[in-house]
Design a protein around this motif. Sequence first.
Motif, PDB file in Angstrom:
ATOM      1  N   ASN A 150       0.812  -1.231   0.000  1.00  0.00           N
ATOM      2  CA  ASN A 150       0.000   0.000   0.000  1.00  0.00           C
ATOM      3  C   ASN A 150       0.841   1.273   0.000  1.00  0.00           C
ATOM      4  O   ASN A 150       0.460   2.287   0.548  1.00  0.00           O
ATOM      5  N   VAL A 151       1.997   1.200  -0.629  1.00  0.00           N
ATOM      6  CA  VAL A 151       2.819   2.400  -0.801  1.00  0.00           C
ATOM      7  C   VAL A 151       2.887   2.705  -2.291  1.00  0.00           C
ATOM      8  O   VAL A 151       3.322   1.857  -3.080  1.00  0.00           O
ATOM      9  N   LYS A 152       2.423   3.882  -2.661  1.00  0.00           N
ATOM     10  CA  LYS A 152       2.457   4.262  -4.069  1.00  0.00           C
ATOM     11  C   LYS A 152       3.782   4.951  -4.380  1.00  0.00           C
ATOM     12  O   LYS A 152       4.281   5.754  -3.595  1.00  0.00           O
ATOM     13  N   VAL A 153       4.307   4.628  -5.553  1.00  0.00           N
ATOM     14  CA  VAL A 153       5.564   5.237  -5.994  1.00  0.00           C
ATOM     15  C   VAL A 153       5.246   6.268  -7.070  1.00  0.00           C
ATOM     16  O   VAL A 153       4.521   5.975  -8.024  1.00  0.00           O
ATOM     17  N   SER A 154       5.740   7.467  -6.889  1.00  0.00           N
ATOM     18  CA  SER A 154       5.472   8.525  -7.856  1.00  0.00           C
ATOM     19  C   SER A 154       6.664   9.467  -7.907  1.00  0.00           C
ATOM     20  O   SER A 154       7.755   9.142  -7.426  1.00  0.00           O
ATOM     21  N   THR A 155       6.463  10.643  -8.516  1.00  0.00           N
ATOM     22  CA  THR A 155       7.472  11.693  -8.544  1.00  0.00           C
ATOM     23  C   THR A 155       6.715  13.006  -8.609  1.00  0.00           C
ATOM     24  O   THR A 155       5.510  13.007  -8.861  1.00  0.00           O
ATOM     25  N   THR A 156       7.401  14.129  -8.370  1.00  0.00           N
ATOM     26  CA  THR A 156       6.683  15.410  -8.457  1.00  0.00           C
ATOM     27  C   THR A 156       7.017  16.118  -9.761  1.00  0.00           C
ATOM     28  O   THR A 156       8.138  16.036 -10.269  1.00  0.00           O
ATOM     29  N   VAL A 181      10.037  11.272 -21.826  1.00  0.00           N
ATOM     30  CA  VAL A 181       9.866  10.741 -20.478  1.00  0.00           C
ATOM     31  C   VAL A 181       8.399  10.608 -20.056  1.00  0.00           C
ATOM     32  O   VAL A 181       8.036   9.672 -19.332  1.00  0.00           O
ATOM     33  N   MET A 182       7.529  11.508 -20.526  1.00  0.00           N
ATOM     34  CA  MET A 182       6.153  11.464 -20.014  1.00  0.00           C
ATOM     35  C   MET A 182       5.407  10.157 -20.329  1.00  0.00           C
ATOM     36  O   MET A 182       4.759   9.605 -19.443  1.00  0.00           O
ATOM     37  N   PRO A 183       5.477   9.651 -21.560  1.00  0.00           N
ATOM     38  CA  PRO A 183       4.766   8.387 -21.803  1.00  0.00           C
ATOM     39  C   PRO A 183       5.251   7.251 -20.896  1.00  0.00           C
ATOM     40  O   PRO A 183       4.446   6.466 -20.388  1.00  0.00           O
ATOM     41  N   LYS A 184       6.545   7.180 -20.657  1.00  0.00           N
ATOM     42  CA  LYS A 184       7.081   6.126 -19.781  1.00  0.00           C
ATOM     43  C   LYS A 184       6.599   6.320 -18.353  1.00  0.00           C
ATOM     44  O   LYS A 184       6.217   5.362 -17.666  1.00  0.00           O
ATOM     45  N   LEU A 185       6.641   7.570 -17.922  1.00  0.00           N
ATOM     46  CA  LEU A 185       6.212   7.886 -16.560  1.00  0.00           C
ATOM     47  C   LEU A 185       4.732   7.528 -16.368  1.00  0.00           C
ATOM     48  O   LEU A 185       4.346   6.899 -15.377  1.00  0.00           O
ATOM     49  N   LEU A 186       3.923   7.907 -17.345  1.00  0.00           N
ATOM     50  CA  LEU A 186       2.486   7.655 -17.221  1.00  0.00           C
ATOM     51  C   LEU A 186       2.172   6.167 -17.320  1.00  0.00           C
ATOM     52  O   LEU A 186       1.254   5.673 -16.665  1.00  0.00           O
ATOM     53  N   LYS A 187       2.930   5.460 -18.133  1.00  0.00           N
ATOM     54  CA  LYS A 187       2.736   4.018 -18.234  1.00  0.00           C
ATOM     55  C   LYS A 187       2.992   3.373 -16.876  1.00  0.00           C
ATOM     56  O   LYS A 187       2.242   2.499 -16.424  1.00  0.00           O
ATOM     57  N   PHE A 188       4.047   3.831 -16.209  1.00  0.00           N
ATOM     58  CA  PHE A 188       4.343   3.306 -14.874  1.00  0.00           C
ATOM     59  C   PHE A 188       3.222   3.646 -13.889  1.00  0.00           C
ATOM     60  O   PHE A 188       2.729   2.781 -13.151  1.00  0.00           O
ATOM     61  N   VAL A 189       2.798   4.903 -13.889  1.00  0.00           N
ATOM     62  CA  VAL A 189       1.751   5.346 -12.947  1.00  0.00           C
ATOM     63  C   VAL A 189       0.452   4.579 -13.210  1.00  0.00           C
ATOM     64  O   VAL A 189      -0.207   4.093 -12.284  1.00  0.00           O
ATOM     65  N   ASN A 190       0.093   4.448 -14.474  1.00  0.00           N
ATOM     66  CA  ASN A 190      -1.136   3.726 -14.843  1.00  0.00           C
ATOM     67  C   ASN A 190      -1.040   2.258 -14.444  1.00  0.00           C
ATOM     68  O   ASN A 190      -1.962   1.712 -13.848  1.00  0.00           O
ATOM     69  N   GLY A 191       0.101   1.660 -14.728  1.00  0.00           N
ATOM     70  CA  GLY A 191       0.269   0.229 -14.477  1.00  0.00           C
ATOM     71  C   GLY A 191       0.322  -0.120 -12.998  1.00  0.00           C
ATOM     72  O   GLY A 191       0.006  -1.241 -12.610  1.00  0.00           O
ATOM     73  N   THR A 192       0.738   0.832 -12.161  1.00  0.00           N
ATOM     74  CA  THR A 192       0.847   0.546 -10.728  1.00  0.00           C
ATOM     75  C   THR A 192      -0.281   1.215  -9.931  1.00  0.00           C
ATOM     76  O   THR A 192      -0.233   1.234  -8.701  1.00  0.00           O
ATOM     77  N   LYS A 193      -1.262   1.773 -10.661  1.00  0.00           N
ATOM     78  CA  LYS A 193      -2.375   2.489 -10.011  1.00  0.00           C
ATOM     79  C   LYS A 193      -1.864   3.536  -9.025  1.00  0.00           C
ATOM     80  O   LYS A 193      -2.386   3.703  -7.923  1.00  0.00           O
ATOM     81  N   SER A 194      -0.846   4.224  -9.453  1.00  0.00           N
ATOM     82  CA  SER A 194      -0.310   5.303  -8.627  1.00  0.00           C
ATOM     83  C   SER A 194      -0.952   6.622  -9.040  1.00  0.00           C
ATOM     84  O   SER A 194      -1.977   6.628  -9.743  1.00  0.00           O
ATOM     85  N   VAL A 195      -0.383   7.705  -8.615  1.00  0.00           N
ATOM     86  CA  VAL A 195      -0.914   9.035  -8.917  1.00  0.00           C
ATOM     87  C   VAL A 195       0.224   9.913  -9.406  1.00  0.00           C
ATOM     88  O   VAL A 195       1.390   9.595  -9.179  1.00  0.00           O
ATOM     89  N   VAL A 196      -0.131  11.008 -10.060  1.00  0.00           N
ATOM     90  CA  VAL A 196       0.875  11.974 -10.486  1.00  0.00           C
ATOM     91  C   VAL A 196       0.842  13.160  -9.516  1.00  0.00           C
ATOM     92  O   VAL A 196      -0.217  13.761  -9.315  1.00  0.00           O
ATOM     93  N   PHE A 197       1.974  13.444  -8.914  1.00  0.00           N
ATOM     94  CA  PHE A 197       2.057  14.586  -7.995  1.00  0.00           C
ATOM     95  C   PHE A 197       2.479  15.838  -8.755  1.00  0.00           C
ATOM     96  O   PHE A 197       3.429  15.798  -9.535  1.00  0.00           O
ATOM     97  N   VAL A 198       1.778  16.936  -8.495  1.00  0.00           N
ATOM     98  CA  VAL A 198       2.103  18.194  -9.165  1.00  0.00           C
ATOM     99  C   VAL A 198       2.187  19.322  -8.133  1.00  0.00           C
ATOM    100  O   VAL A 198       1.372  19.398  -7.214  1.00  0.00           O
ATOM    101  N   ASP A 199       3.188  20.175  -8.297  1.00  0.00           N
ATOM    102  CA  ASP A 199       3.242  21.423  -7.513  1.00  0.00           C
ATOM    103  C   ASP A 199       2.315  22.415  -8.217  1.00  0.00           C
ATOM    104  O   ASP A 199       2.576  22.779  -9.368  1.00  0.00           O
ATOM    105  N   VAL A 200       1.256  22.819  -7.546  1.00  0.00           N
ATOM    106  CA  VAL A 200       0.263  23.689  -8.189  1.00  0.00           C
ATOM    107  C   VAL A 200       0.101  24.964  -7.370  1.00  0.00           C
ATOM    108  O   VAL A 200      -0.426  24.927  -6.257  1.00  0.00           O
TER     109      VAL A 200
END
Length: 463
Positions: A150-156, A181-200
């Motif tokens: 139950n630990v999601k792996v992501s990046t900011t 890099v974005m398609p690879k990053l999103l493929k990882f996030v999608n495949g691991t049911k993670s989330v994308v972190f953004v500084d907003v």
Amino acid sequence: MALLPLLFSSLLVVSLAEMSGKIGVNYGREGDNLPSPYESIQIMKSIKVGQIKLNDSNPEILTLLSGTKIHVAVTVPNDDIIRIGSNDSMAEQWVRNNILPHYPDTMIRFVLVGDRVVNSNMDVNGTMEQSLVPAMRGIKSALTAHGVKNVKVSTTLGMDVVQTRFPPSNSTFQSDISDSVMPKLLKFVNGTKSVVFVDVYPYFAWSANPTNISLDFALFGGNITHTDPGSGLVYTNLLDQLLDSVTFAIEKLGFRNIRLAISRTGWPTAGDIDQVGANIYNAATYNRNLIRKMTSKQPLGTPKSPSLIIPTFISSLYDENRKIGPETERHWGMLHTNGTPVYEIDLTGNRKISEYKPLPPAVNNIPYKGKLWCEVAPWVNEMSLPAALSNVCSIDNETCAALAPGKDCYEPVSVVWHASYAFSSYWAKFRSQGAICSFNGLARETTVDPTGRGRCNFPSVTV
Ligand SMILES: *[C@@H]1O[C@H](CO)[C@@H](O)[C@H](O)[C@H]1NC(C)=O
Ligand SMILES: *[C@@H]1O[C@H](CO)[C@@H](O)[C@H](O)[C@H]1NC(C)=O
Ligand SMILES: *[C@@H]1O[C@H](CO)[C@@H](O)[C@H](O)[C@H]1NC(C)=O
Ligand SMILES: *[C@@H]1O[C@H](CO)[C@@H](O)[C@H](O)[C@H]1NC(C)=O
Ligand SMILES: *[C@@H]1O[C@H](CO)[C@@H](O)[C@H](O)[C@H]1NC(C)=O
Ligand SMILES: *[C@@H]1O[C@H](CO)[C@@H](O)[C@H](O)[C@H]1NC(C)=O
Ligand SMILES: *[C@@H]1O[C@H](CO)[C@@H](O)[C@H](O)[C@H]1NC(C)=O
Ligand SMILES: *[C@@H]1O[C@H](CO)[C@@H](O)[C@H](O)[C@H]1NC(C)=O
């Protein structure tokens, strides 16, 4: 018949339990006057912080958080990414050293691999960017291998990854990352049911263009709405608009239903004269409204992704006096360094906006227009000036030319006078290229001409 509702409700509980809607904070520690980690955690518990984000995996703090209900996001430092991305046993080692000693007693829920690595200028040759997704994969595999599920792996990401932000439906990623890099990053996030972190930061978007963007829209005032002509979605605040511009950019790469989290947001309570809108009134209004939105019992999400929890980490817990950059950088805290609040704030979101005491009025919501100089700040130790002065004056032959013996600004011969001249001169020359009036905290802006007399003219900036 009776089974169905049961099944649905248990599914719902599982998916909600995955991510917390309780308000998180960035526990930044770039200050030389901050309470200890132990005291800080007591303070965070007392103000009901739900989640904490760390810029590293500080073992002392992770140990102190053990047994608390606070969810934690830890960060793999950028400097470790190339190493970890190049060798899975390095990822395994990182997990073994930094996560396993604390998990599950400390409720680590996110591992953020790097901070704003994508599209950052930190790594001009791109090696770090290329190592990012391999490092994320390595960390995820190591966690899985150790039974940590139950630990999601992501990046900011920073908002600078998207090219256009309005209308959100027109948004795309910057071309240089859009097919690398974005398609690879999103493929990882999608495949691991993670989330994308953004500084907003609606603050930065608004303050860069305060004439065209309404402050009310940036502060969730609700008086103004914008309709996206492409999607027909109606926006009542700038934060939603910025978040959706990321989601639309993600969809253009073929990924649907990728969820976002906010790694940093907030509003500064003070700043330089040329930093519009940095004040307690706006900061309190922004954060209170943000918290009400994010803690709503029925999650609100955004127009594009409604009804979703958006994990949100406010920047920052304290004012941090060691941060470099413009004056605002040192004033993002919700708390003073003695732990008392800069303004009343209820992180649970239970308190209605009308239940807070009135705030001091905002005095700098309209950009200052006029001349500015940059002078030695009154609290500065004179001993630190000669080195700064010689630094500034060695840039070129013009900046300090008027300080030479016999020239207009030579007298009075004092290091404070000469440094103030040099700071003003340098700032006036290089402000358009991003120079700020700070000089490592030695200088401050002033609207009062420091010369006031004689032949000597200090160069000024007109804003
Ligand atoms: C995290 O913050 C601490 C305290 O300011 C600092 O000493 C440390 O270098 C930071 N770590 C990273 C990886 O930025
Ligand atoms: C990865 O690191 C391990 C441990 O340091 C080392 O034994 C191994 O040779 C490395 N593998 C590669 C491919 O560099
Ligand atoms: C890129 O940067 C990395 C890390 O600093 C370095 O090891 C590598 O040699 C660099 N590559 C090139 C092609 O400059
Ligand atoms: C959206 O992008 C398209 C293509 O780049 C452009 O033609 C259109 O004018 C944009 N729409 C708006 C509302 O800016
Ligand atoms: C503000 O909007 C006006 C009118 O749409 C436009 O001409 C101007 O360039 C905008 N200013 C900025 C700073 O974007
Ligand atoms: C928004 O509307 C409220 C209520 O009508 C009003 O009191 C407030 O001044 C308005 N704010 C702005 C920024 O226009
Ligand atoms: C995202 O993941 C889902 C499965 O969870 C998969 O069906 C879908 O094809 C993936 N999307 C892309 C663009 O890879
Ligand atoms: C400054 O002036 C000296 C002497 O005139 C000259 O040799 C030098 O190249 C100049 N340096 C710069 C940075 O202009």
